[in-house]
Design an enzyme around this catalytic site. Structure first.
Site, PDB file in Angstrom:
ATOM      1  CG  HIS A  44       0.078  36.275 -43.532  1.00 61.57           C
ATOM      2  ND1 HIS A  44       1.377  36.701 -43.422  1.00 61.57           N
ATOM      3  CD2 HIS A  44      -0.082  35.878 -44.823  1.00 61.57           C
ATOM      4  CE1 HIS A  44       1.980  36.563 -44.594  1.00 61.57           C
ATOM      5  NE2 HIS A  44       1.127  36.083 -45.448  1.00 61.57           N
TER       6      HIS A  44
ATOM      7  NE  ARG B 167       4.123  26.075 -44.719  1.00 59.28           N
ATOM      8  CZ  ARG B 167       3.898  25.392 -45.842  1.00 59.28           C
ATOM      9  NH1 ARG B 167       4.032  24.075 -45.857  1.00 59.28           N
ATOM     10  NH2 ARG B 167       3.551  26.022 -46.942  1.00 59.28           N
TER      11      ARG B 167
ATOM     12  CE  LYS C  39       6.282  29.215 -48.032  1.00 58.18           C
ATOM     13  NZ  LYS C  39       5.134  29.904 -48.655  1.00 58.18           N
TER      14      LYS C  39
ATOM     15  NE  ARG D 299     -10.427   9.312 -53.898  1.00 61.01           N
ATOM     16  CZ  ARG D 299     -11.144   8.432 -54.569  1.00 61.01           C
ATOM     17  NH1 ARG D 299     -10.598   7.749 -55.568  1.00 61.01           N
ATOM     18  NH2 ARG D 299     -12.399   8.213 -54.239  1.00 61.01           N
TER      19      ARG D 299
ATOM     20  CG  HIS E  31      -1.606  38.607 -49.739  1.00 63.05           C
ATOM     21  ND1 HIS E  31      -2.321  38.236 -48.620  1.00 63.05           N
ATOM     22  CD2 HIS E  31      -0.397  37.985 -49.629  1.00 63.05           C
ATOM     23  CE1 HIS E  31      -1.589  37.428 -47.867  1.00 63.05           C
ATOM     24  NE2 HIS E  31      -0.416  37.261 -48.458  1.00 63.05           N
TER      25      HIS E  31
ATOM     26  CG  ASN F 206       0.789  31.946 -41.073  1.00 64.76           C
ATOM     27  OD1 ASN F 206       0.726  31.918 -42.300  1.00 64.76           O
ATOM     28  ND2 ASN F 206       0.551  30.874 -40.326  1.00 64.76           N
TER      29      ASN F 206
ATOM     30  CD  GLU G  51       0.740  27.141 -40.324  1.00 65.66           C
ATOM     31  OE1 GLU G  51      -0.195  27.658 -39.701  1.00 65.66           O
ATOM     32  OE2 GLU G  51       1.051  27.461 -41.479  1.00 65.66           O
TER      33      GLU G  51
ATOM     34  CG  HIS H  42      -5.323  36.612 -43.973  1.00 64.15           C
ATOM     35  ND1 HIS H  42      -5.073  35.289 -43.667  1.00 64.15           N
ATOM     36  CD2 HIS H  42      -4.564  36.878 -45.066  1.00 64.15           C
ATOM     37  CE1 HIS H  42      -4.205  34.793 -44.527  1.00 64.15           C
ATOM     38  NE2 HIS H  42      -3.878  35.738 -45.383  1.00 64.15           N
TER      39      HIS H  42
ATOM     40  CD  GLU I  57       4.160  37.465 -47.984  1.00 65.07           C
ATOM     41  OE1 GLU I  57       4.937  36.956 -47.141  1.00 65.07           O
ATOM     42  OE2 GLU I  57       2.925  37.365 -47.920  1.00 65.07           O
TER      43      GLU I  57
ATOM     44  CE  LYS J 153       0.501  27.129 -44.797  1.00 66.52           C
ATOM     45  NZ  LYS J 153       0.437  28.287 -43.878  1.00 66.52           N
TER      46      LYS J 153
END
Length: 365
Positions: free
Chosen positions: A248, A241, A226, A120, A266, A245, A236, A252, A184, A142
């Site tokens: 993206h 935030r 960032k 956990r 990527h 993206n 987010e 993606h 990026e 993330k």
């Protein structure tokens, strides 16, 4: 050394940036380890960096165990997640022990997710070795793996306790990976910092050619941007935030069509995605065509794909939009898009008609 803090209350953590830092990483990690051994997970591409890191840990009196995984996006998978968790459980890792992710974004995402779910939640340290990971994925917590339904659909928010960034490790990075990471970097200028985009136009070639000062400035600027956004909107939820993206949603979909293979990596997908976001913004009258052309021109100048055609993806608009429908940001059948009113003026638009996007992509073909 540049030190930044991601301000998250009791979970705040430092980001250290300094050329040559990897060889001194043990000094930063030893106080956290408190005499306990650490686990290192990396891939086959970072053997030289692994040797440097372990020597530094040994010199600081920190024992380490290592798991080496195959390189590539395919490593962000259920099977490799199980391999990471089994490795850590076999070592008897406790919740207060530390797992080090040494590598690019794939290793950081995979190891971070493993650390998030193991018992956990146990502690982990990010030591990113690619430009993309240094300026983006290593900061912010993330973590995720990919599935056949799409990219990063299984994951968790799990912050590291320390991020160590050494710009000199980029000297061993293949030119293609360096360019992908640079996408990026530029993204931060396109989002809300037009002056930084101007800096990129003036200094991007030097950065890609190996100029250490340019790399260090760019990394520091991107990480600071960032860190501010993550501190303001960790999960987010406010929309701030989500600005990260940019490129993206389109990107993606392109990666999914390429089956997350080396055909399109990527950062290349993000560059093409940013170009498409600005082209679509110009199409619907949000920004000028001159702004969209300027973004595309910078990608061309730095060897990155500046269009759908340049990405090498020839799929129909319908097929690419179908990939978008699996995006984790879908809510009540609506997919938010990051669009732009100009360079440095990105915003979140929740009213985009996917049928119009489909038609736009077909026109781009």
């Amino acid at each position: 050394m540049t030190t930044m803090i991601v301000e998250l209350g009791a979970r705040a953590y430092p980001i250290l940036i300094e050329p040559g830092l990897l060889a001194r990483a043990g000094d930063a990690i030893a106080p956290l380890a408190r005499g306990r051994r650490v686990a290192i997970v990396c891939d086959e591409n970072v053997a030289a960096h692994l040797t440097t890191l372990r020597a530094s840990l040994d010199a600081a009196g920190v024992a380490s165990e290592v798991l080496v995984l195959p390189p590539g996006e395919a490593t962000k998978s259920w099977s490799q997640l199980q391999a990471v968790c089994d490795f850590l459980l076999d070592l008897g890792i406790e919740r207060t022990d530390h797992v080090i992710a040494l590598g690019g974004g794939v290793i950081g995402d995979l190891v971070g997710f493993g650390a998030a779910i193991l018992k956990r939640g146990c502690r982990f340290i990010q030591i990113p070795t690619t430009l993309l990971a240094q300026v983006d994925s290593s900061v912010g917590g993330k973590t995720a793996i990919n599935t056949r339904a799409g990219k990063n659909l299984i994951g968790a928010f799990h912050q590291p306790v320390l991020v160590l960034i050494d710009p000199t490790v980029l000297d061993t990075l293949p030119a293609r990976e360096l360019r992908a990471g640079y996408a990026e970097v530029v993204k931060y200028g396109l989002i809300d910092d037009p002056e930084f985009f101007v800096w990129c136009e003036a200094n991007g070639a030097a950065l890609l050619a190996g100029e250490l000062a340019a790399r260090t400035v760019a990394i520091g600027h991107a990480v600071a941007a960032k860190a501010r956004i993550v501190a303001a909107d960790e999960h987010e939820t406010t929309g701030q935030r989500a600005l990260l993206n940019l490129g993206h949603t389109f990107g993606h979909a392109l990666e999914a069509e390429a089956h997350y293979s080396g055909r399109l990596i990527h950062g290349e997908a993000v560059a093409a995605g940013c170009a498409l976001a600005f082209a679509y913004s110009a199409r619907v009258g949000l920004c000028t065509q001159a702004d969209a052309d300027r973004v595309a021109a910078h990608w061309r100048a730095t060897g990155l794909p500046d269009s759908l055609a340049a990405s090498g993806i020839a799929a129909s608009g319908a097929r690419l939009v179908d990939h978008m429908r699996h995006d984790k940001k879908m809510a009540a059948g609506t997919l938010p898009f990051l669009l732009a009113r100009g360079i440095g003026r990105t915003f979140l638009d929740k009213t985009v008609d996917l049928a119009d996007v489909e038609a736009f992509l077909d026109d781009q073909r």
